[in-house]
Design an enzyme around this catalytic site. Sequence first.
Site: not given
Length: 683
Positions: A238, A441
């Site tokens: 990542d 969110e």
Amino acid sequence: MSTFREQAQELVSKMTFGEKMEQMRYDAPAIPRLGVPAYNWWNECLHGVARSGAATVFPQAIAMAAAFDRPMLYETAQAISDEARAKYNEYKTFGDTQIYQGLTYWSPNINIFRDPRWGRGHETYGEDPYLTATMGTAFVKGLQGEDGTYRKLDATLKHYAVHSGPEALRHEFDAKADQKDLYETYLYAFRYCVEHADPSAVMGAYNRTNGEACCASPTLLQKILREEFGFQGYVVSDCGAICDINNHHKLTANEAESAALAVKSGCDLNCGSAYVWLKTAAAAGLIDEETITEAVVRLFTARFRLGMFAKDCPYDNLSYDVVECEKHTKLNRQMAADGMVLLKNTGILPLNPAAAVAVIGPNADDRLVLLGNYNGTPSRYTTFLKGIQDASEGKVYYARGCHITNQKVGNWAEHPLREAVLAARRSDVVVMCMGLNALIEGEEGDAYNGDRSGDKADLELPNSQRELYEAVIETGKPVIFVNVSGSAMNLCRQSEECAAVIQCFYPGAEGGNALGDILYGKVNPSGRLPVTFYRSHKDLPDFEDYSMENRTYRYFKGKPLYPFGYGLSYTNFQVKSLTAERTEEGLSVSAAVANEGSLDGKFTLPLYLTRKDREGRDPLRWLVGYDKAFIRAGETLTFRIAIEEDILAMTGEDGVRSVKPGEYEILAGGFEENCMGRVKIRL
């Protein structure tokens, strides 16, 4: 003809040690003397080609999971990969590819949505490992193509592993999971997808798992992923995760040590800057050329398999005309409608086309709520308001009513609440479009919700929306509540007070048209919840606790508002008969389902398994199969579902899966009061 790996080995053998290390960066430079163009590995296609201009923006992943339809998800992934390949064919005419212009896509996200407070949960296929595994498999196969020789795209499973928040702590967090939870929940979908879809790549997570950094974990990457699961592809970090190993996890002293540890543990490609330190690591004797060579061979095997150096790749002929074509737009609208979940209906739906409707709420006319995150840019889109206006034959009033989160209205600002009350008073029925968006969110760094880095503190609607809801309910007009969010919300009051409740996950560019189709009965709703809707976050364990005890429908011992797999229809489906028999491969289940109502519609038949004598921390029940079919009014259709032996197995405290002998029950359609049929079976 030599294999792709042999071609890669030959090419890599001509590179210098320094050139090899440079090719392990996501922004790999050109090697002109070898005819290797510069290539940027970073691309996204979670629900459509992302961050690369115009594209068909399909519903967010959680919405597609709600459709419970693997063939349709496969078709959607095919459409996405067609658009991605067509774009690449044009981009490569410039001589290289920049970020978001290549063929190696970092999707899908198959993490388990274990807690509704996690901001990135809407990127996943929900809380169930089997649903996630099978939907993920369909998506990977659709992306990569089935040419037999070349791959259309590379799909990447992420984030490996045990990764689901908190977002604010992800760079330093140690997710602790015992062997049972690890294999039963967190690794199940990864293993299943590796075995059933042969994904090209896996992306490591930011966090640690049981003390080891995920992007430099010998346990996760070597012992489990490659040796146990048989993964043959390449591993990518990542973005920035390798630097976290020394900066935040404090497992190494510097970037050179982190880079060496990651590569030796099996991380071939770095998104970030850490691998520029590989030369320093090599000079210090921390890593050898043989290890580097093997990583680079894996990377170039993938590039050869994608046809980057070939003249006969069949995907080179895909035309740019496929981008946002009519076929994809039609599919998008269908997927959006099938992912909307009807949670309550007193009979007010479908709406009378001539009724006067007030469309109220901050999400009613907002393009942002259609798109979710990791999204492309639709050149055409339909908001909920526009979709209702186009579908209605009566008067449509509109009022925003409030800001999506801000309750305080300045003296000189617009005061929209009274306008909403006036619109409601004029109407026969109110459609309230409330909820969240992907800026509330989402991922750490992407969301405006800075205090919690994209996570939610609770399951409540923002205060501004609660005030608006109170004002509209007080008018006495019947309310159809459309909750737009990527996660479970507390809809207890709406379930009691509203005439209808619809859960509409971020539905993509055709979301407004799809909602109009549902509200006015052009489409019979068929979506089912891929997550549990709890009554309060207080019913759940601490967010940072990764034990699965009392989490998700499989282990939750409380009373949810709406259970996993719940969803209503405008017609009446009944399971008329249910049989199951043991086979060498597992189980064969047959169910006759009758449409006893007056409307045609799609029906999803989920099958759950329960064990009579549950032991210890074993699941209360678990999804073992599902299928979806269109059934005309008055007709009966027989579903035949094969359940693999492994899906019947339970995971022991040592992480080993096995089928425990004993008496079981198969529950059709739902569980507890939602069960539509049951049959006993001895395993």
